[in-house]
Design an enzyme around this catalytic site. Structure first.
Site, PDB file in Angstrom:
ATOM      1  N   GLU A  80       0.834  -1.202   0.000  1.00 44.71           N
ATOM      2  CA  GLU A  80       0.000   0.000   0.000  1.00 44.71           C
ATOM      3  C   GLU A  80       0.873   1.258   0.000  1.00 44.71           C
ATOM      4  O   GLU A  80       1.875   1.334   0.698  1.00 44.71           O
ATOM      5  CB  GLU A  80      -0.904   0.022   1.243  1.00 44.71           C
ATOM      6  N   ARG A  90     -17.627  -0.636   7.153  1.00 37.82           N
ATOM      7  CA  ARG A  90     -18.827  -1.212   6.534  1.00 37.82           C
ATOM      8  C   ARG A  90     -19.367  -2.357   7.371  1.00 37.82           C
ATOM      9  O   ARG A  90     -20.557  -2.668   7.351  1.00 37.82           O
ATOM     10  CB  ARG A  90     -18.469  -1.687   5.108  1.00 37.82           C
ATOM     11  N   CYS A 143      -7.413  -2.470   8.501  1.00 38.92           N
ATOM     12  CA  CYS A 143      -6.079  -2.490   7.873  1.00 38.92           C
ATOM     13  C   CYS A 143      -5.562  -1.067   7.701  1.00 38.92           C
ATOM     14  O   CYS A 143      -4.423  -0.764   8.079  1.00 38.92           O
ATOM     15  CB  CYS A 143      -6.120  -3.205   6.526  1.00 38.92           C
ATOM     16  N   HIS A 165      -1.375  -5.709   1.448  1.00 45.43           N
ATOM     17  CA  HIS A 165      -2.578  -6.541   1.331  1.00 45.43           C
ATOM     18  C   HIS A 165      -2.254  -7.750   0.454  1.00 45.43           C
ATOM     19  O   HIS A 165      -1.521  -7.635  -0.533  1.00 45.43           O
ATOM     20  CB  HIS A 165      -3.737  -5.756   0.705  1.00 45.43           C
TER      21      HIS A 165
HETATM   22  N1  PCA Z   1      -8.239  -7.189   6.205  1.00 45.12           N
HETATM   23  C1  PCA Z   1      -9.121  -6.129   6.692  1.00 45.12           C
HETATM   24  C2  PCA Z   1      -8.880  -6.053   8.184  1.00 45.12           C
HETATM   25  C3  PCA Z   1      -8.082  -7.266   8.547  1.00 45.12           C
HETATM   26  C4  PCA Z   1      -7.688  -7.861   7.261  1.00 45.12           C
HETATM   27  O1  PCA Z   1      -6.951  -8.848   7.124  1.00 45.12           O
HETATM   28  C5  PCA Z   1      -8.927  -4.803   5.958  1.00 45.12           C
HETATM   29  O2  PCA Z   1      -8.495  -4.808   4.802  1.00 45.12           O
HETATM   30  O3  PCA Z   1      -9.196  -3.747   6.538  1.00 45.12           O
END
Ligand code: PCA
Length: 212
Positions: A80, A90, A143, A165
């Protein structure tokens, strides 16, 4: 020997498994060239997520911190670029917190950039044929919250940190048309990008932008 702390999220929502946690557990103790990985499990809970990783930072005194979470719908490993100062959930987090348009830190800046070499990380993954690209949004759930919160708390420490991610696992998508990536490819990819973080104090200047 440098220490890389890899923080992986626990499962949340409908999922019984989170590839982020599964991958970092496998990577715990892994030797890299010039460093090694320590893992930490992160609760999907507003503020607690940041506190848990900051405790691990105090305990282990890492040189680099990389946080990892799952991103349904993504086919690539995506470092990111930016964390924003907003919580807009959400769904509830794992302790039932569900807030709309609240700042994470009232006096914080609107956003923080990743302090990891995201372009170098993507390049090293692509060179090994692991699907990867820079992402320009970490969403507005836990996240992004952890990403922003750690950037905020690590200001002045000189510890680079960023968020990555990863796709869902094949068993999470079953018969749906959602993309996925095998766990061992995710594990290999995270080791490769951790190595790139060790080797690139400055990021590379490589195009990775998008046009809407
Ligand atoms: N994905 C979520 C929160 C924890 C995770 O593994 C997110 O993208 O916010």
């Amino acid at each position: 020997m440098k220490k890389i702390l890899m923080a992986g999220f626990e499962p949340f929502g409908q999922d019984k498994i989170n590839p982020a946690l599964e991958a970092v557990k496998i990577l715990d103790g892994k030797q890299l060239n010039g460093g090694f990985i320590i893992c930490c499990e992160v609760p999907v809970v507003r503020y607690k997520a940041v506190d848990v990783v900051m405790e691990a930072v105090k305990k282990h005194q890492p040189d680099i911190v990389i946080s990892i979470g799952q991103a349904a719908g993504r086919a690539e490993i995506t470092p990111e670029r930016i964390a924003i100062n907003i919580d807009d959930y959400r769904i509830p987090d794992n302790e039932g917190n569900q807030v709309i348009d609240e700042a994470i830190f009232d006096n914080g800046p609107a956003a923080y950039f990743s302090t990891l070499p995201i372009k170098a990380m993507v390049e090293s993954l692509q060179l090994k044929n692991i699907p990867a690209q820079v992402s320009n949004t970490a969403g507005s759930f836990v996240c992004n919250h952890l990403f922003y919160g750690l950037q905020h708390r690590l200001v002045g420490t000189n510890i680079p940190h960023g968020f990555v991610h990863i796709p869902l696992l094949p068993e999470q998508v079953k018969d749906s048309n959602q993309p996925s990536m095998p766990l061992m490819m995710i594990v290999e990819g995270l080791a490769i990008l951790a190595q790139a973080a060790l080797e690139n104090k400055q990021d590379k200047v490589i195009g990775g932008g998008t046009i809407c």
